[in-house]
Scaffold this motif. Structure first.
Motif, PDB file in Angstrom:
ATOM      1  N   VAL A  27      -4.742   1.300   5.244  1.00  0.00           N
ATOM      2  CA  VAL A  27      -4.337   2.100   4.089  1.00  0.00           C
ATOM      3  C   VAL A  27      -5.518   2.257   3.136  1.00  0.00           C
ATOM      4  CG1 VAL A  27      -2.759   2.249   2.126  1.00  0.00           C
ATOM      5  CG2 VAL A  27      -1.949   1.319   4.308  1.00  0.00           C
ATOM      6  N   ALA A  28      -5.849   3.506   2.794  1.00  0.00           N
ATOM      7  CA  ALA A  28      -6.954   3.778   1.876  1.00  0.00           C
ATOM      8  C   ALA A  28      -6.643   3.243   0.485  1.00  0.00           C
ATOM      9  CB  ALA A  28      -7.210   5.275   1.806  1.00  0.00           C
ATOM     10  N   GLU A  29      -7.698   2.978  -0.279  1.00  0.00           N
ATOM     11  CA  GLU A  29      -7.532   2.394  -1.610  1.00  0.00           C
ATOM     12  C   GLU A  29      -6.594   3.212  -2.492  1.00  0.00           C
ATOM     13  OE1 GLU A  29      -8.822  -0.453  -3.340  1.00  0.00           O
ATOM     14  OE2 GLU A  29      -8.976  -1.069  -1.248  1.00  0.00           O
ATOM     15  N   ASP A  30      -6.713   4.521  -2.427  1.00  0.00           N
ATOM     16  CA  ASP A  30      -5.898   5.355  -3.314  1.00  0.00           C
ATOM     17  C   ASP A  30      -4.492   5.607  -2.771  1.00  0.00           C
ATOM     18  OD1 ASP A  30      -6.590   6.951  -1.200  1.00  0.00           O
ATOM     19  OD2 ASP A  30      -7.231   8.669  -2.408  1.00  0.00           O
ATOM     20  N   MET A  31      -4.160   4.956  -1.634  1.00  0.00           N
ATOM     21  CA  MET A  31      -2.831   5.119  -1.040  1.00  0.00           C
ATOM     22  C   MET A  31      -2.019   3.831  -1.060  1.00  0.00           C
ATOM     23  SD  MET A  31      -2.579   8.293  -0.067  1.00  0.00           S
ATOM     24  CE  MET A  31      -1.371   8.391   1.246  1.00  0.00           C
ATOM     25  N   LYS A  32      -2.560   2.781  -1.661  1.00  0.00           N
ATOM     26  CA  LYS A  32      -1.870   1.491  -1.636  1.00  0.00           C
ATOM     27  C   LYS A  32      -0.504   1.557  -2.315  1.00  0.00           C
ATOM     28  CE  LYS A  32      -5.491  -0.848   0.079  1.00  0.00           C
ATOM     29  NZ  LYS A  32      -5.538  -1.477   1.412  1.00  0.00           N
ATOM     30  N   GLU A  33      -0.429   2.163  -3.486  1.00  0.00           N
ATOM     31  CA  GLU A  33       0.850   2.228  -4.206  1.00  0.00           C
ATOM     32  C   GLU A  33       1.862   3.068  -3.439  1.00  0.00           C
ATOM     33  OE1 GLU A  33       3.916   1.521  -6.427  1.00  0.00           O
ATOM     34  OE2 GLU A  33       1.992   0.457  -6.628  1.00  0.00           O
ATOM     35  N   GLU A  34       1.393   4.155  -2.845  1.00  0.00           N
ATOM     36  CA  GLU A  34       2.305   4.951  -2.020  1.00  0.00           C
ATOM     37  C   GLU A  34       2.811   4.140  -0.832  1.00  0.00           C
ATOM     38  OE1 GLU A  34       2.389   9.078   0.610  1.00  0.00           O
ATOM     39  OE2 GLU A  34       0.947   8.846  -1.026  1.00  0.00           O
ATOM     40  N   GLY A  35       1.935   3.327  -0.260  1.00  0.00           N
ATOM     41  CA  GLY A  35       2.358   2.460   0.832  1.00  0.00           C
ATOM     42  C   GLY A  35       3.452   1.500   0.399  1.00  0.00           C
ATOM     43  N   ARG A  36       3.307   0.925  -0.795  1.00  0.00           N
ATOM     44  CA  ARG A  36       4.350   0.021  -1.292  1.00  0.00           C
ATOM     45  C   ARG A  36       5.667   0.772  -1.504  1.00  0.00           C
ATOM     46  NH1 ARG A  36      -0.291  -2.637  -3.650  1.00  0.00           N
ATOM     47  NH2 ARG A  36      -0.354  -1.170  -5.400  1.00  0.00           N
ATOM     48  N   ASN A  40      -2.710  -7.201   1.217  1.00  0.00           N
ATOM     49  CA  ASN A  40      -4.148  -7.294   0.987  1.00  0.00           C
ATOM     50  C   ASN A  40      -4.507  -8.741   0.646  1.00  0.00           C
ATOM     51  OD1 ASN A  40      -5.335  -4.342   0.896  1.00  0.00           O
ATOM     52  ND2 ASN A  40      -3.309  -4.262  -0.044  1.00  0.00           N
ATOM     53  N   ASP A  41      -5.772  -9.115   0.851  1.00  0.00           N
ATOM     54  CA  ASP A  41      -6.147 -10.515   0.658  1.00  0.00           C
ATOM     55  C   ASP A  41      -6.221 -10.865  -0.825  1.00  0.00           C
ATOM     56  OD1 ASP A  41      -9.165 -10.767  -0.256  1.00  0.00           O
ATOM     57  OD2 ASP A  41      -9.072  -9.095   1.154  1.00  0.00           O
ATOM     58  N   ALA A  42      -6.314 -12.159  -1.084  1.00  0.00           N
ATOM     59  CA  ALA A  42      -6.195 -12.675  -2.452  1.00  0.00           C
ATOM     60  C   ALA A  42      -7.294 -12.174  -3.378  1.00  0.00           C
ATOM     61  CB  ALA A  42      -6.178 -14.195  -2.431  1.00  0.00           C
ATOM     62  N   ALA A  43      -8.417 -11.741  -2.828  1.00  0.00           N
ATOM     63  CA  ALA A  43      -9.512 -11.234  -3.661  1.00  0.00           C
ATOM     64  C   ALA A  43      -9.327  -9.774  -4.035  1.00  0.00           C
ATOM     65  CB  ALA A  43     -10.845 -11.417  -2.946  1.00  0.00           C
ATOM     66  N   SER A  44      -8.323  -9.129  -3.480  1.00  0.00           N
ATOM     67  CA  SER A  44      -8.113  -7.708  -3.712  1.00  0.00           C
ATOM     68  C   SER A  44      -7.366  -7.467  -5.023  1.00  0.00           C
ATOM     69  CB  SER A  44      -7.296  -7.112  -2.553  1.00  0.00           C
ATOM     70  OG  SER A  44      -6.784  -5.856  -2.885  1.00  0.00           O
ATOM     71  N   PRO A  45      -7.645  -6.360  -5.707  1.00  0.00           N
ATOM     72  CA  PRO A  45      -6.880  -6.012  -6.903  1.00  0.00           C
ATOM     73  C   PRO A  45      -5.431  -5.648  -6.590  1.00  0.00           C
ATOM     74  CG  PRO A  45      -8.382  -4.229  -6.325  1.00  0.00           C
ATOM     75  CD  PRO A  45      -8.744  -5.396  -5.460  1.00  0.00           C
ATOM     76  N   HIS A  46      -5.110  -5.473  -5.313  1.00  0.00           N
ATOM     77  CA  HIS A  46      -3.749  -5.116  -4.910  1.00  0.00           C
ATOM     78  C   HIS A  46      -2.894  -6.333  -4.559  1.00  0.00           C
ATOM     79  CE1 HIS A  46      -5.122  -0.963  -4.744  1.00  0.00           C
ATOM     80  NE2 HIS A  46      -6.152  -1.372  -4.039  1.00  0.00           N
ATOM     81  N   TYR A  47      -3.505  -7.496  -4.556  1.00  0.00           N
ATOM     82  CA  TYR A  47      -2.819  -8.692  -4.060  1.00  0.00           C
ATOM     83  C   TYR A  47      -1.554  -9.000  -4.862  1.00  0.00           C
ATOM     84  CZ  TYR A  47      -2.128 -13.615  -2.758  1.00  0.00           C
ATOM     85  OH  TYR A  47      -1.605 -14.805  -2.339  1.00  0.00           O
ATOM     86  N   ARG A  48      -1.637  -9.008  -6.181  1.00  0.00           N
ATOM     87  CA  ARG A  48      -0.479  -9.377  -6.996  1.00  0.00           C
ATOM     88  C   ARG A  48       0.689  -8.414  -6.769  1.00  0.00           C
ATOM     89  NH1 ARG A  48       0.537 -12.564 -11.272  1.00  0.00           N
ATOM     90  NH2 ARG A  48      -1.668 -13.120 -11.452  1.00  0.00           N
ATOM     91  N   ALA A  49       0.399  -7.121  -6.759  1.00  0.00           N
ATOM     92  CA  ALA A  49       1.469  -6.145  -6.535  1.00  0.00           C
ATOM     93  C   ALA A  49       2.071  -6.296  -5.141  1.00  0.00           C
ATOM     94  CB  ALA A  49       0.939  -4.730  -6.730  1.00  0.00           C
TER      95      ALA A  49
END
Length: 302
Positions: A46-55, A77-86
């Protein structure tokens, strides 16, 4: 120590299809596919700008889930990613069968997720799967598997990721996977020592299925339970090759019948057609036949 014979999985996992969570059309076709398990991927696919759509797509899928008993896993996404918490919050919300952790390096990666799930009252049925795709994961395979079993028991499956391992180690592409075999066997050993499922890596070939099927045969011979897939065209081959053969089933039935004969019930070894067969072979035969029943049950429910 928990062993393979104690904790072999309750579900067959011959074919584990990975789909990008950003592709709702692919997700919509899940009900027509015969994969044993499906990974909805929020990470590499999943591309960076598609993460929220994926969720959002994952939320939609679970709110209208119609594929019965099939296992559904979400790769975050891994723990170092800005997407991890979401991603973690999504896991608590939709409660898949398992969360797949990418880029695992050490036992603490498993323990941290297990603690997070426990602290947030996630059901015990929500399991953890681990991607074994870093050099440290292979070096630490035993401690990763042990930590998962002794700390809440949520770790259920180890999945090999050879594309990342090739990148990080410099091993060149080779259809026979010659120099990757030690890595693969290390994961099998760790999984078997602590009763975990072990899933072989993806094959990047989905148009020419010859190399894919060769990997299936090799993976089955190594002791893997199934294979991670990247295309529906690979499902049938994985289901075929990771199912016990007719010959294996017949041999297992013969062994079970022989040990069930009066006078043999407590024997440690018996003669079957001129071969000495030990009780450990009887236990293996029982496990194989139980696996066949699990597979057949899944096929009837599809």
């Amino acid at each position: 120590m928990v062993t393979f014979s104690d904790m072999h999985p309750a579900r067959p996992r011959r074919s584990v299809l990975c789909l990008p969570a950003s592709n709702p059309r692919a997700i919509a076709k899940l009900t027509s596919l015969e994969a044993d398990a499906v990974i909805l991927d929020l990470e590499d696919a999943v591309a960076e700008d598609m993460k929220e759509e994926g969720r959002r797509n994952i939320r939609d899928y679970f709110s209208n889930r119609q594929d019965g008993d099939r296992e559904v896993i979400v790769r975050i996404n891994d723990a170092a990613s800005p997407h991890y918490r979401a991603d973690c919050e999504l896991i608590l919300e939709v409660r898949p069968d398992a969360v797949l952790l990418p880029k695992v390096r050490a036992r603490d990666d498993i323990l941290d997720m297990a603690s997070y799930l426990a602290e947030n009252d996630a059901p015990e049925t929500l399991r953890i799967w681990a991607m074994m795709e870093t050099p440290l994961a292979i070096l630490n395979a035993g401690s990763i598997a042990e930590a998962g079993r002794t700390s809440g028991g949520r770790l259920d499956c180890l999945v090999v990721g050879l594309n990342d391992l090739r990148k990080d180690t410099g091993v060149l592409p080779d259809p026979a996977r010659t120099y990757l075999i030690p890595y693969l066997m290390q994961v099998v050993l760790a999984g078997r020592a602590f009763g975990l499922t072990v899933i072989d890596s993806v094959s990047n070939e989905f148009r020419d299925l010859g190399p894919f099927e060769a990997e299936c045969l090799q993976g089955r011979a190594m002791g893997f339970d199934g294979k991670m897939l990247i295309h529906p065209a690979q499902i049938a081959g994985a289901n075929q090759h990771f199912r016990p053969s007719d010959r294996e089933i017949a041999e297992a039935e013969l062994i079970v019948a022989a040990f069930s004969q009066p006078g043999n019930e407590k024997s440690n070894a018996i003669n079957i057609n001129g071969s000495m067969v030990e009780r450990l072979h009887f236990e293996q035969a029982l496990r194989l036949l139980a696996r066949v029943r699990q597979i057949n049950k899944g096929m009837k429910s599809e």
